[in-house]
Scaffold this active site. Structure first.
Site, PDB file in Angstrom:
ATOM      1  N   ASP A   1      -5.452   1.633  10.669  1.00  0.00           N
ATOM      2  CA  ASP A   1      -7.044   1.485  10.700  1.00  0.00           C
ATOM      3  C   ASP A   1      -7.211   1.144  12.157  1.00  0.00           C
ATOM      4  OD1 ASP A   1      -9.678   1.422  10.393  1.00  0.00           O
ATOM      5  OD2 ASP A   1      -9.634  -0.563   9.274  1.00  0.00           O
TER       6      ASP A   1
ATOM      7  N   PHE B   1     -14.050   3.444   3.483  1.00  0.00           N
ATOM      8  CA  PHE B   1     -13.187   2.588   2.751  1.00  0.00           C
ATOM      9  C   PHE B   1     -12.417   3.209   1.776  1.00  0.00           C
ATOM     10  CE2 PHE B   1     -10.858  -0.729   0.585  1.00  0.00           C
ATOM     11  CZ  PHE B   1     -10.278  -1.352   1.634  1.00  0.00           C
TER      12      PHE B   1
ATOM     13  N   GLY C   1       0.651  -1.147   0.040  1.00  0.00           N
ATOM     14  CA  GLY C   1       0.122  -0.200  -0.026  1.00  0.00           C
ATOM     15  C   GLY C   1       0.685   1.214  -0.026  1.00  0.00           C
TER      16      GLY C   1
ATOM     17  N   ASP D   1      -5.666  -0.248  -2.103  1.00  0.00           N
ATOM     18  CA  ASP D   1      -6.514  -1.225  -2.754  1.00  0.00           C
ATOM     19  C   ASP D   1      -7.850  -1.481  -2.289  1.00  0.00           C
ATOM     20  OD1 ASP D   1      -5.025  -2.974  -1.203  1.00  0.00           O
ATOM     21  OD2 ASP D   1      -5.915  -4.607  -2.325  1.00  0.00           O
TER      22      ASP D   1
ATOM     23  N   GLU E   1       3.662   3.713   6.604  1.00  0.00           N
ATOM     24  CA  GLU E   1       2.405   3.231   6.307  1.00  0.00           C
ATOM     25  C   GLU E   1       1.551   3.943   5.434  1.00  0.00           C
ATOM     26  OE1 GLU E   1       0.964   0.376   6.138  1.00  0.00           O
ATOM     27  OE2 GLU E   1       0.992  -0.696   8.061  1.00  0.00           O
TER      28      GLU E   1
HETATM   29  P1  IMP Z   1      -5.229  -2.203  10.647  1.00  0.00           P
HETATM   30  O1  IMP Z   1      -4.289  -3.369  10.986  1.00  0.00           O
HETATM   31  O2  IMP Z   1      -6.548  -2.477  10.883  1.00  0.00           O
HETATM   32  O3  IMP Z   1      -4.602  -0.860  11.143  1.00  0.00           O
HETATM   33  O4  IMP Z   1      -4.965  -2.258   9.018  1.00  0.00           O
HETATM   34  C1  IMP Z   1      -4.132  -1.498   8.366  1.00  0.00           C
HETATM   35  C2  IMP Z   1      -4.013  -1.964   6.866  1.00  0.00           C
HETATM   36  O5  IMP Z   1      -5.349  -2.354   6.181  1.00  0.00           O
HETATM   37  C3  IMP Z   1      -3.540  -0.831   6.014  1.00  0.00           C
HETATM   38  O6  IMP Z   1      -2.057  -0.846   6.180  1.00  0.00           O
HETATM   39  C4  IMP Z   1      -4.020  -1.139   4.578  1.00  0.00           C
HETATM   40  O7  IMP Z   1      -3.355  -2.062   4.083  1.00  0.00           O
HETATM   41  C5  IMP Z   1      -5.544  -1.864   4.998  1.00  0.00           C
HETATM   42  N1  IMP Z   1      -6.526  -0.865   5.178  1.00  0.00           N
HETATM   43  C6  IMP Z   1      -7.178  -0.404   6.229  1.00  0.00           C
HETATM   44  N2  IMP Z   1      -8.165   0.477   5.714  1.00  0.00           N
HETATM   45  C7  IMP Z   1      -8.030   0.566   4.329  1.00  0.00           C
HETATM   46  C8  IMP Z   1      -8.647   1.257   3.487  1.00  0.00           C
HETATM   47  O8  IMP Z   1      -9.584   2.026   3.840  1.00  0.00           O
HETATM   48  N3  IMP Z   1      -8.427   1.104   2.075  1.00  0.00           N
HETATM   49  C9  IMP Z   1      -7.333   0.227   1.781  1.00  0.00           C
HETATM   50  N4  IMP Z   1      -6.651  -0.716   2.656  1.00  0.00           N
HETATM   51  C10 IMP Z   1      -7.235  -0.446   3.944  1.00  0.00           C
HETATM   52 MG    MG Z   2      -0.745  -1.825   4.574  1.00  0.00          MG
END
Ligand code: IMP
Ligand code: MG
Length: 178
Positions: free
Chosen positions: A102, A151, A43, A158, A98
């Site tokens: 999220d 999202f 990403g 992606d 990063e």
């Molecule tokens: P976390 O572990 O929930 O913080 O997720 C982080 C990862 O999920 C990010 O580095 C992204 O790769 C993916 N992600 C979270 N939200 C989105 C979004 O809205 N669009 C695309 N990828 C996302």
């Molecule tokens: Mg990521």
């Protein structure tokens, strides 16, 4: 079911301008240090390319790729390294780059793994800080944009490997009717 629609959220110009701000801050904070940027694939591939060129100080760059289990749009918090760093980070000043924080679970695990390798410092820079689903109290040091929920895709981000190539960041709206 109709295809999802895209609503532009952050334009190329807005992204470039925020990256210039972040770069100024990073140049200031790491003055005189030997900075290693660690980009989290896939990403953040465009973000690291633009951020590394926007900072004036010389930086080194390495990549890590994580596998995070969960649904298409939500992380489970079970994370493993699929492609490890190629450089040692012992005694280095490391900035994780990063795309999105999220829940924060991915980042928390990555930080825990990297801390064991004894860097001199470990900070985090994220393009997007999505606060609504935060499940940890992980500290993010540099933030491009903060948003509540939704999202998003484009500029490296992606949905099911699509949309990474879009120059702007868009909100993905499901237009499905039941
Ligand atoms: P976390 O572990 O929930 O913080 O997720 C982080 C990862 O999920 C990010 O580095 C992204 O790769 C993916 N992600 C979270 N939200 C989105 C979004 O809205 N669009 C695309 N990828 C996302
Ligand atoms: Mg990521």
């Amino acid at each position: 079911m109709n295809p999802p629609s895209l609503i532009k959220l952050y334009s190329q110009q807005m992204i470039a301008s925020r990256i210039a701000d972040l770069a100024r801050q990073i140049d200031h904070d790491y003055r005189g240090l030997d900075l290693l940027m660690v980009a989290v694939l896939k990403g953040s591939f465009l973000f690291i390319a633009d951020l590394a060129r926007a900072v004036e100080m010389p930086v080194q760059i390495d990549f890590v790729r994580l596998a995070s289990y969960g649904s298409d749009t939500q992380s489970s918090g079970i994370v493993e390294i699929r492609k490890d760093l190629e450089m040692s980070i012992k005694n280095r000043d490391v900035l994780i780059v990063e795309d999105i924080v999220d829940s924060g679970l991915t980042l928390e695990t990555l930080c825990r793994i990297l801390q064991l390798r004894e860097p001199n410092s470990l900070r985090v820079c994220t393009l997007i800080d999505k606060k609504a689903n935060r499940a940890t109290d992980i500290q993010v040091d540099y933030v491009g944009f903060s948003m509540d929920d939704g999202f998003i895709v484009g500029y490296g981000l992606d949905y099911d490997e699509n949309y990474r190539d879009l120059p702007d960041i868009h909100l993905l709206q499901s237009t499905s009717t039941t």
